[in-house]
Design a protein around this motif. Structure first.
Motif, PDB file in Angstrom:
ATOM      1  N   TYR A  19      -1.509   4.205  -7.439  1.00 12.93           N
ATOM      2  CA  TYR A  19      -2.411   5.144  -8.107  1.00 12.93           C
ATOM      3  C   TYR A  19      -3.361   5.809  -7.129  1.00 12.93           C
ATOM      4  O   TYR A  19      -4.222   6.595  -7.536  1.00 12.93           O
ATOM      5  CB  TYR A  19      -3.231   4.440  -9.186  1.00 12.93           C
ATOM      6  N   GLY A  20      -3.237   5.468  -5.851  1.00 11.38           N
ATOM      7  CA  GLY A  20      -4.135   6.033  -4.851  1.00 11.38           C
ATOM      8  C   GLY A  20      -5.435   5.258  -4.706  1.00 11.38           C
ATOM      9  O   GLY A  20      -6.388   5.738  -4.106  1.00 11.38           O
ATOM     10  N   SER A  24      -1.221  12.789  -9.069  1.00 11.71           N
ATOM     11  CA  SER A  24      -2.218  13.357  -8.180  1.00 11.71           C
ATOM     12  C   SER A  24      -3.429  13.704  -9.011  1.00 11.71           C
ATOM     13  O   SER A  24      -3.338  13.912 -10.206  1.00 11.71           O
ATOM     14  CB  SER A  24      -1.658  14.590  -7.483  1.00 11.71           C
ATOM     15  N   ARG A  68      -2.414   0.604  -5.385  1.00 12.94           N
ATOM     16  CA  ARG A  68      -2.219   1.556  -4.281  1.00 12.94           C
ATOM     17  C   ARG A  68      -1.359   2.729  -4.719  1.00 12.94           C
ATOM     18  O   ARG A  68      -1.542   3.854  -4.253  1.00 12.94           O
ATOM     19  CB  ARG A  68      -1.596   0.845  -3.086  1.00 12.94           C
ATOM     20  N   ASP A 103     -10.310   4.759  -6.935  1.00 15.45           N
ATOM     21  CA  ASP A 103      -9.928   5.922  -6.132  1.00 15.45           C
ATOM     22  C   ASP A 103     -11.213   6.477  -5.528  1.00 15.45           C
ATOM     23  O   ASP A 103     -11.859   7.347  -6.098  1.00 15.45           O
ATOM     24  CB  ASP A 103      -9.233   6.973  -7.004  1.00 15.45           C
ATOM     25  N   MET A 128       3.639   8.200  -9.128  1.00 15.50           N
ATOM     26  CA  MET A 128       2.258   8.350  -8.667  1.00 15.50           C
ATOM     27  C   MET A 128       1.761   9.699  -9.120  1.00 15.50           C
ATOM     28  O   MET A 128       2.443  10.696  -9.037  1.00 15.50           O
ATOM     29  CB  MET A 128       2.220   8.220  -7.144  1.00 15.50           C
TER      30      MET A 128
END
Length: 193
Positions: A79-80, A3, A77, A105, A1
């Motif tokens: 990947y945020g 940020s 999810r 996102d 993942m």
């Protein structure tokens, strides 16, 4: 993942990976139908009579998490990304009992990185009317094995898939689906299937 904002190249790799997984699924992808040309609305009816089957009351109402595969939901999810559920729209028309989901996102900086999936039940007369309205606005019609595709003119599309298709509706027998690109339609798991 990762940020921070998702980079376009990372998103492209993710979408291509998902499309690769979809190609391995048991649901066949629609056959490409060759080059598209704009067409005027035909004088003949576009769809079948109103006797098309409607989804049964036993069918569970779709959610953004059930409209696509569990593995794709988990990947997005990761990947945020989260989903926003909305009314299913064809142009400015709300199709009752439908669902349209935008995945992105939403907590990150504003970006055009998103995915869109939708499904709605629709009777044949309404499907014919909606298709005719889109075609009158410059959308392009193609008939395929899965149903009737109505695709945004590529000159005005927000995003294009590798075959040059933008936002596309697929009208079938008693249902309609939508995705940000034509290739994205294969990722939808219809509740009436």
């Amino acid at each position: 993942m990762t940020s921070g904002p998702i980079r376009p190249a990372l998103l492209a790799v993710a979408v291509l990976g998902v499309l690769g997984l979809a190609a391995c699924s048991t649901t066949p992808a629609p056959d490409p139908t060759g080059p598209t040309t704009p067409s005027a609305p035909s004088a003949a009816p576009i769809a079948t009579p109103d006797a098309s089957p409607a989804p049964t009351a036993d069918a569970a109402a779709p959610t953004c998490e059930t409209l696509i595969s569990t593995s794709l939901v988990e990947e997005l999810r990761g990947y945020g990304w989260t989903a926003q559920a909305e009314d299913f729209l064809v142009g400015a028309t709300v199709v009752e009992d439908g669902l349209q989901c935008t995945w992105a996102d939403f907590d990150g900086p504003a970006t055009d990185n998103l995915l869109l999936f939708g499904w709605a039940p629709v009777v044949a007369s309404e499907a014919t009317r909606l298709q005719s309205e889109l075609i009158a606005q410059g959308w392009i019609r193609e008939d395929g094995e899965q149903g009737t595709y109505i695709t945004a003119n590529p000159d005005y599309a927000v995003a294009l898939d590798e075959d040059g298709y933008g936002m596309t509706y697929l009208f079938g027998d008693g249902w309609v689906t939508v995705a940000l690109t034509k290739q994205g339609l294969v990722l939808i798991e219809r509740p009436d299937a």
